[in-house]
Design a protein around this motif. Structure first.
Motif, PDB file in Angstrom:
ATOM      1  N   UNK A  76      73.947 -69.509 -29.202  1.00 51.21           N
ATOM      2  CA  UNK A  76      74.767 -69.915 -28.064  1.00 51.21           C
ATOM      3  C   UNK A  76      76.152 -70.250 -28.599  1.00 51.21           C
ATOM      4  N   UNK A  77      77.181 -69.657 -27.997  1.00 54.01           N
ATOM      5  CA  UNK A  77      78.552 -69.888 -28.461  1.00 54.01           C
ATOM      6  C   UNK A  77      79.429 -70.404 -27.325  1.00 54.01           C
ATOM      7  N   UNK A  87      79.382 -73.048 -32.248  1.00 51.61           N
ATOM      8  CA  UNK A  87      77.948 -73.054 -31.973  1.00 51.61           C
ATOM      9  C   UNK A  87      77.566 -74.208 -31.054  1.00 51.61           C
ATOM     10  N   UNK A  88      76.458 -74.001 -30.350  1.00 42.16           N
ATOM     11  CA  UNK A  88      76.004 -75.026 -29.411  1.00 42.16           C
ATOM     12  C   UNK A  88      74.504 -74.883 -29.178  1.00 42.16           C
ATOM     13  N   UNK A  89      73.930 -75.916 -28.601  1.00 44.64           N
ATOM     14  CA  UNK A  89      72.566 -75.845 -28.096  1.00 44.64           C
ATOM     15  C   UNK A  89      72.608 -76.194 -26.610  1.00 44.64           C
ATOM     16  N   UNK A 123      76.191 -76.749 -22.392  1.00 45.59           N
ATOM     17  CA  UNK A 123      76.077 -76.579 -23.838  1.00 45.59           C
ATOM     18  C   UNK A 123      76.582 -77.819 -24.571  1.00 45.59           C
ATOM     19  N   UNK A 124      75.903 -78.153 -25.644  1.00 47.59           N
ATOM     20  CA  UNK A 124      76.258 -79.296 -26.467  1.00 47.59           C
ATOM     21  C   UNK A 124      76.793 -78.787 -27.803  1.00 47.59           C
ATOM     22  N   UNK A 125      78.054 -79.081 -28.157  1.00 47.95           N
ATOM     23  CA  UNK A 125      78.607 -78.597 -29.429  1.00 47.95           C
ATOM     24  C   UNK A 125      77.779 -79.064 -30.623  1.00 47.95           C
ATOM     25  N   UNK A 126      77.516 -78.145 -31.541  1.00 46.41           N
ATOM     26  CA  UNK A 126      76.742 -78.458 -32.750  1.00 46.41           C
ATOM     27  C   UNK A 126      77.608 -78.187 -33.977  1.00 46.41           C
ATOM     28  N   UNK A 159      75.375 -83.557 -33.996  1.00 45.75           N
ATOM     29  CA  UNK A 159      76.014 -83.471 -32.682  1.00 45.75           C
ATOM     30  C   UNK A 159      76.114 -84.864 -32.072  1.00 45.75           C
ATOM     31  N   UNK A 160      76.939 -84.980 -31.056  1.00 42.36           N
ATOM     32  CA  UNK A 160      77.085 -86.230 -30.302  1.00 42.36           C
ATOM     33  C   UNK A 160      76.766 -85.924 -28.845  1.00 42.36           C
TER      34      UNK A 160
END
Length: 258
Positions: A76-77, A87-89, A123-126, A159-160
């Motif tokens: 996931x971008x 990248x992200x989740x 999406x959550x930034x990783x 991540x936060x």
């Protein structure tokens, strides 16, 4: 058709209930490597409009796998260049881990956590430097046919997240505790403990960012991730050997990867 109110009708006052909520900011650090494996664009297209079945001649002229393309398609971008990471989740992965961890916890339920907690955005930034990871998997067909899967793996990641929760049903500490338990029991990404077959994607919740967390945030941002996705490094010996063989075999057969 609208109807007019009668002259002797008394207006009804509607009282809106005051909904209380809190926000917990959590610092998440990976315990084990995170494997990213998004459903590729090609696979989504096949679901929408399947291609005609290939003949034996067609299969001989086309590549079954192209690790370089599959690597780029696996993560996931975040397309926005202003985002802190590439990248992200999905935020649903984190919330899903919490919901399933609630099955093992006392005093709460999976459905309650689903209703009373929210993580904004899709999406959550990783943070972390990605690598290319090739491994043998078993397909879902009756014969459990083996195949090679190319995925993105992030050995060290962080991540936060901001978790909104309803009060007084939930407290900030109980939300953090549940997420911490979810990181150990459920994890996120491929081969996570929740699936029963692996231990990847486990994480812990930190009270405050530690030295490792700060290092990952500093060295594993968007710029480093863009560079690593363009020129990936093999995660392990098996991946390195498979990629080397694939490159040599393409040349021997006179095949040009698209």
């Amino acid at each position: 058709m609208a109807t007019r109110a009668k002259k002797d009708e008394v207006p009804v006052e509607i009282e809106i209930m005051n909904v209380e909520y809190g926000v917990a900011t959590v610092y998440i650090k990976g315990r084990t490597p995170l494997i990213l494996n998004k459903l590729s664009e090609k696979a989504r297209h096949e679901l929408l409009l399947p291609s005609p079945r290939k003949t034996a001649a067609d299969r001989q002229q086309s590549l079954k796998h192209n690790p370089a393309d599959e690597f780029l398609a696996a993560a996931h971008m975040i397309p926005d260049d202003r985002a802190p990471t590439l990248l992200a989740i999905p935020t649903t992965a984190l919330k899903g881990a919490m919901r399933d961890a609630a099955l093992e916890a006392k005093g709460t339920s999976r459905s309650q956590i689903g209703r009373l907690t929210f993580i904004p955005g899709a999406l959550l930034p990783v943070y972390g430097t990605p690598m290319i990871f090739l491994s043998v998997v078993r397909m879902a067909d009756p014969g459990r046919t083996p195949d090679i899967r190319t995925r993105v793996i992030v050995p060290e990641w962080a991540t936060i997240a901001e978790i909104t929760f309803m009060r007084p049903q939930l407290r900030a500490q109980s939300v953090v505790n549940l997420l911490h338990a979810a990181g150990l029991m459920m994890g996120c990404g491929d081969w996570r403990p929740q699936k029963g077959s692996g231990s990847y994607g486990q994480f812990e919740v930190l009270a405050e960012p530690d030295a490792d967390f700060n290092r990952i945030m500093k060295t594993g941002g968007r710029k480093a991730q863009v560079a690593a996705m363009k020129n990936p490094v093999a995660y392990d010996t098996e991946t390195e050997e498979l990629l080397a063989w694939f490159t040599v075999e393409l040349r021997r057969r006179g095949i040009k990867a698209a």
